[in-house]
Design an enzyme around this catalytic site. Structure first.
Site, PDB file in Angstrom:
ATOM      1  N   ASP A  62      30.323  39.174  49.230  1.00 35.93           N
ATOM      2  CA  ASP A  62      30.054  40.143  48.171  1.00 35.93           C
ATOM      3  C   ASP A  62      28.754  39.784  47.459  1.00 35.93           C
ATOM      4  O   ASP A  62      28.190  38.708  47.660  1.00 35.93           O
ATOM      5  CB  ASP A  62      31.214  40.200  47.168  1.00 35.93           C
ATOM      6  CG  ASP A  62      31.785  38.827  46.837  1.00 35.93           C
ATOM      7  OD1 ASP A  62      30.992  37.865  46.730  1.00 35.93           O
ATOM      8  OD2 ASP A  62      33.009  38.701  46.696  1.00 35.93           O
ATOM      9  N   HIS A 133      42.926  38.984  43.415  1.00 37.59           N
ATOM     10  CA  HIS A 133      41.863  39.667  44.156  1.00 37.59           C
ATOM     11  C   HIS A 133      41.228  38.741  45.188  1.00 37.59           C
ATOM     12  O   HIS A 133      41.210  37.524  45.023  1.00 37.59           O
ATOM     13  CB  HIS A 133      40.809  40.255  43.205  1.00 37.59           C
ATOM     14  CG  HIS A 133      39.893  39.262  42.564  1.00 37.59           C
ATOM     15  ND1 HIS A 133      39.965  38.921  41.233  1.00 37.59           N
ATOM     16  CD2 HIS A 133      38.852  38.543  43.064  1.00 37.59           C
ATOM     17  CE1 HIS A 133      39.013  38.048  40.954  1.00 37.59           C
ATOM     18  NE2 HIS A 133      38.325  37.798  42.041  1.00 37.59           N
ATOM     19  N   GLU A 138      39.402  44.303  43.458  1.00 41.64           N
ATOM     20  CA  GLU A 138      40.243  44.145  42.287  1.00 41.64           C
ATOM     21  C   GLU A 138      41.623  44.757  42.528  1.00 41.64           C
ATOM     22  O   GLU A 138      41.820  45.507  43.500  1.00 41.64           O
ATOM     23  CB  GLU A 138      39.579  44.806  41.072  1.00 41.64           C
ATOM     24  CG  GLU A 138      38.207  44.235  40.713  1.00 41.64           C
ATOM     25  CD  GLU A 138      38.292  42.898  39.980  1.00 41.64           C
ATOM     26  OE1 GLU A 138      39.272  42.168  40.159  1.00 41.64           O
ATOM     27  OE2 GLU A 138      37.345  42.587  39.222  1.00 41.64           O
TER      28      GLU A 138
END
Length: 255
Positions: A62, A133, A138
Site C-alpha cells: 500500500d 485490517h 479497513e
C-alpha cells in the site's frame, strides 16, 4: 512463539526457504511495526552469508495518497530504508503503486497489471491492525476488492500519527491492494506480537468470516500462515492445539 524476535526469525526462515527454492521469487512486503523483526532477521541471514536474496523481487502492499516522493514517510521510502537497503536490493527489484498519480483509478489498475505481468506474488507478508485490517483494507472492505483508493479510519490515522509531526499531517487516503488482490498471493504470512493484537488475531483466526474483520479472509486461503507471540495468542481458544500441531509438524511439511 515466545516473543517478537522469535516471530521474526521464523517468518524470515519462511522467506529464506522460498528464495532458496525460487531465487527470483516476488515477495510482498508490509510496513508498520509488526514486520520489522522479520526484515531484521532476514538481513542478518544475508550478512551471515546464510541466505542469498540477490535475485529476489519485492512488491509494495500500500501507499499514502498525495505525499511527495521525497517525503520520508511514503511507504516507498520506508521500504527502501527497512527492506531494500539492508538486503542489498536495487530499485529495479521493486514494484509499487503510484500514490501521486493524477489518475488514481488508472494507477491502481496499472499496479494490478504489473503484479500479474510479474508472475504474481509468491509470498505476501502481512501485519494486522488492532481492528483486524490487512493492508489498508479497513473494516467492512469487500473480500472481492482489488487495488483501489481507500479512506482511512480516524483510529488508523491516530495509530500512524506517531510517524508524523502531528495528526493533521497524516493523509486521509491511501492506495492499497484489495483483499482479493492480497488473496491471490500463493502464500500469505501474517505476523503479530503484543497484547494489543490479541483480540484481532482471535477474531481473524477463530471468529466468523466477516468483512468487519478483513483479516478473517485468510480463513479462505489455501496456504495461510499466522505467526504470533504468546501475548498476541492470548485470546485464542485453541492455542494449545496450535502449539501441539506445530510441535508435531512433519519435517517435509513447510510452513
Amino acid at each position: 512463539m515466545p516473543d517478537r524476535a522469535a516471530v521474526g526469525e521464523l517468518a524470515a526462515g519462511v522467506i529464506a526457504d522460498l528464495v532458496t527454492r525460487k531465487p527470483d521469487a516476488l515477495v510482498g512486503v508490509a510496513t508498520g511495526s509488526s514486520p520489522l523483526p522479520v526484515y531484521a532477521a532476514l538481513a542478518q541471514r544475508v550478512r551471515d552469508g546464510v541466505t542469498d536474496v540477490g535475485r529476489m523481487r519485492v512488491c509494495q502492499l500500500d501507499e499514502y495518497v498525495g505525499l511527495p516522493p521525497e517525503h520520508p514517510q511514503t511507504y516507498r521510502a520506508v521500504i527502501e530504508e527497512e527492506v531494500l537497503r539492508p538486503l542489498g536490493l536495487s530499485a529495479e527489484s521493486f514494484l509499487g503503486p503510484d500514490g501521486t498519480a493524477d489518475d488514481l483509478p488508472r494507477a491502481c489498475a496499472d499496479y494490478e497489471l504489473a503484479l500479474r505481468d510479474a508472475g504474481g506474488v509468491d509470498l505476501q507478508l502481512l501485519g494486522i491492525g488492532s481492528d483486524g485490517h490487512i493492508g489498508f483494507n479497513e473494516p467492512c472492505s469487500s473480500f472481492g476488492s482489488r487495488t483501489r483508493v481507500k479512506t482511512l479510519t480516524q483510529q488508523t490515522r491516530v495509530d500512524n500519527a506517531r510517524f508524523f509531526d502531528s495528526l493533521d499531517e497524516v493523509p486521509w487516503h491511501v492506495v492499497t491492494q484489495g483483499i482479493a488482490t492480497i488473496s491471490e498471493a500463493r502464500h500469505l504470512v501474517l505476523v503479530a506480537a503484543g497484547e494489543s493484537k490479541a483480540e484481532a488475531i482471535a477474531l481473524a483466526v477463530e471468529g466468523p468470516l466477516a468483512a468487519i474483520v478483513p483479516a478473517s479472509a485468510l480463513q479462505l486461503h489455501p496456504h495461510a500462515t499466522v505467526i504470533v507471540d504468546e501475548a498476541a495468542a492470548s485470546h485464542l481458544k485453541l492455542a494449545d492445539y496450535y502449539r501441539t500441531t506445530y510441535a508435531a509438524k512433519p519435517d517435509w511439511q513447510r510452513l
